[in-house]
Design a protein around this motif. Structure first.
Motif, PDB file in Angstrom:
ATOM      1  N   VAL A 154     -13.847   7.749 -43.572  1.00 45.12           N
ATOM      2  CA  VAL A 154     -13.628   9.171 -43.343  1.00 45.12           C
ATOM      3  C   VAL A 154     -13.830   9.891 -44.667  1.00 45.12           C
ATOM      4  O   VAL A 154     -13.193   9.555 -45.666  1.00 45.12           O
ATOM      5  N   TRP A 177      -3.478   7.583 -41.119  1.00 48.15           N
ATOM      6  CA  TRP A 177      -4.163   7.305 -39.844  1.00 48.15           C
ATOM      7  C   TRP A 177      -4.510   5.824 -39.647  1.00 48.15           C
ATOM      8  O   TRP A 177      -5.686   5.433 -39.639  1.00 48.15           O
ATOM      9  N   TRP A 180      -6.697   5.849 -34.465  1.00 45.57           N
ATOM     10  CA  TRP A 180      -7.326   7.136 -34.153  1.00 45.57           C
ATOM     11  C   TRP A 180      -6.321   8.108 -33.537  1.00 45.57           C
ATOM     12  O   TRP A 180      -6.435   9.322 -33.715  1.00 45.57           O
ATOM     13  N   TYR A 183      -4.768   9.690 -36.376  1.00 45.84           N
ATOM     14  CA  TYR A 183      -5.712  10.633 -36.985  1.00 45.84           C
ATOM     15  C   TYR A 183      -5.593  11.987 -36.287  1.00 45.84           C
ATOM     16  O   TYR A 183      -5.549  13.043 -36.941  1.00 45.84           O
ATOM     17  N   THR A 186      -2.339  13.623 -37.198  1.00 48.81           N
ATOM     18  CA  THR A 186      -2.416  14.214 -38.534  1.00 48.81           C
ATOM     19  C   THR A 186      -3.177  15.533 -38.481  1.00 48.81           C
ATOM     20  O   THR A 186      -2.868  16.478 -39.225  1.00 48.81           O
ATOM     21  N   THR A 271     -12.300  17.064 -42.534  1.00 48.43           N
ATOM     22  CA  THR A 271     -12.674  15.651 -42.421  1.00 48.43           C
ATOM     23  C   THR A 271     -13.946  15.503 -41.605  1.00 48.43           C
ATOM     24  O   THR A 271     -14.283  16.362 -40.781  1.00 48.43           O
ATOM     25  N   PRO A 299      -9.839   5.077 -39.486  1.00 52.44           N
ATOM     26  CA  PRO A 299      -8.784   4.664 -38.556  1.00 52.44           C
ATOM     27  C   PRO A 299      -9.190   3.373 -37.832  1.00 52.44           C
ATOM     28  O   PRO A 299     -10.339   3.226 -37.410  1.00 52.44           O
TER      29      PRO A 299
END
Length: 426
Positions: A154, A177, A180, A183, A186, A271, A299
């Protein structure tokens, strides 16, 4: 390199068929006069180096009498044109690049390509899985030589993370993360304190591709059967991507579009799912953001997105010279050079532990240890099953998720997606 659905890559101007035919003819005429002009058709920036130089320059210097002409077109047009020219029996370049998600569609036409197993190629320099994707089922023919492999990480904007109160150290970021799902969680946290107008990620299609990057079977099973509508991994990736979109995490910028490029430049998302080749894409499209990016573990810890093969159609007038160029372009020395300059990660495992690769850090990405991050991701990544229309299906999903970002009902989008896939690959 990979492209949308990638594979892919940067969308570039489509070259006219007539122009391609002229350059292809030029190769034969040059050969008759004691020189050889080799044409190579590619998509995106596969062999480009900074400052408008090309890796071909070195080959021409060390191989007097050889001139290389590169023709670029966008991902879809490139592969459609190649198939049309194979069917017609003429018009293909001396060398043609084929993306990993598309190569299975050409495996059934081994008589149209030079078989590299007859050309003294040592296929053991690549993993069995990488070689198998460009080989016939009986392994008698190898129609393409691997260029690069993606890996997954990432890429994130440290300045935007800091502004939202998130950690910026790459180890601490990766800890945010482990999965996923985390992630996406977050992302919800980020949005609560994000700078105005900044989203968590660029496009739902990229998140979808990243999620599936750690699955062995995605659109096809090992027998070659299309399993999109029955594979729970595909539906789970769709549902999680839709969830993030509905929470407002997506900048809704179609991948490889001008708007997407602008999004990198203006910092419109924090990201992006980042195969190795994405490093070069970001550097090329948003040079002024140098030092604001970093790279963290993906992730799930592993995955792959991307890769291509250099093929030599038999219809070419200079197949012997083309084979030699194909071998050279896919040799470790050239692969390492491309990694260090544009981010295309070398496909040969022998290079991964070499000091040039293992010790490589990217100044643009805050000195992130790219030479360690991407091999670590690939080390435990499954050998994904790739079918004849995997690239096309990936594009269909990306477009469908973009339609959800534009307000289309997810259920309707899913139903339409399955119908479109059936029409394209059924």
């Amino acid at each position: 390199m990979h492209t949308p659905g990638r594979s892919t890559l940067a969308v570039v101007a489509t070259l006219a068929v007539g122009a391609l035919a002229l350059t292809a003819c030029g190769g034969g005429e040059a050969a008759q006069s004691g020189e050889v002009t080799l044409t190579i058709n590619v998509f995106g920036d596969n062999f480009s180096l900074p400052d408008n130089r090309s890796i071909y320059d070195e080959y021409e210097r060390t191989h007097p009498g050889v001139k290389i002409v590169e023709n670029r077109s966008d991902f879809g047009t490139h592969h459609k044109n190649l198939q049309a020219r194979l069917t017609a029996g003429n018009g293909a370049a001396d060398l043609e690049l084929v993306e990993v998600g598309q190569v299975a569609g050409f495996i059934g036409q081994p008589d149209s390509f030079v078989n590299f197993r007859d050309e003294g190629v040592d296929s053991t320099q690549w993993t069995d899985a990488v070689v198998a994707r460009a080989s016939t089922a009986d392994k008698a023919a190898l129609i393409g030589l691997p260029t690069d492999i993606g890996g997954l990480a990432v890429c994130y904007r440290t300045d935007l993370f800091a502004a939202a109160g998130l950690p910026t150290d790459r180890a601490a970021v990766a800890a945010l993360w482990p999965t996923w799902e985390s992630y996406v969680d977050t992302g919800s946290r980020f949005l609560k304190s994000a700078p105005p107008g900044v989203k968590w990620f660029d496009a739902g299609g990229h998140v979808f591709t990243g999620i599936l990057g750690n699955s062995e079977e995605t659109f096809y099973d090992a027998s070659g059967k299309l399993i999109v509508d029955s594979n729970p991994a595909v539906r789970a990736a769709w549902d999680l991507s839709v969830k993030a979109i509905k929470e407002g995490q997506s900048a809704a910028l179609p991948e490889f579009s001008p708007e997407w490029n602008t999004g990198f430049q203006r910092g419109q998302f924090a990201t992006v799912t980042c195969p190795a080749w994405m490093m070069g894409y970001i550097q090329g499209n948003a040079a002024e953001t140098k030092g604001k990016w970093d790279i963290a573990k993906i992730p799930g810890g592993s995955g792959n997105w991307g890769g291509s093969y250099v093929t030599v159609p038999k219809q070419g007038k200079n197949t012997k010279a083309a084979v030699e160029l194909a071998k050279w372009l896919t040799a470790p020395e050239q692969n390492v050079k491309l990694f260090k300059t544009i981010g295309n990660f070398p496909s040969q495992q022998s290079t991964w532990k070499s000091p040039e690769v293992a010790g490589f850090t990217s100044e643009f990405f805050n000195n992130a240890p790219a030479g360690k991050i991407f091999p670590d991701s690939l080390a435990s990544a499954p050998a994904q099953v790739v079918g004849p229309e995997s690239g096309v299906i990936g594009n269909i999903f990306a477009a469908a998720l973009n339609s959800v970002e534009q307000g289309k009902d997810p259920g309707e989008a899913w139903t339409r997606t399955l119908a479109d896939i059936k029409a394209a690959a059924g």
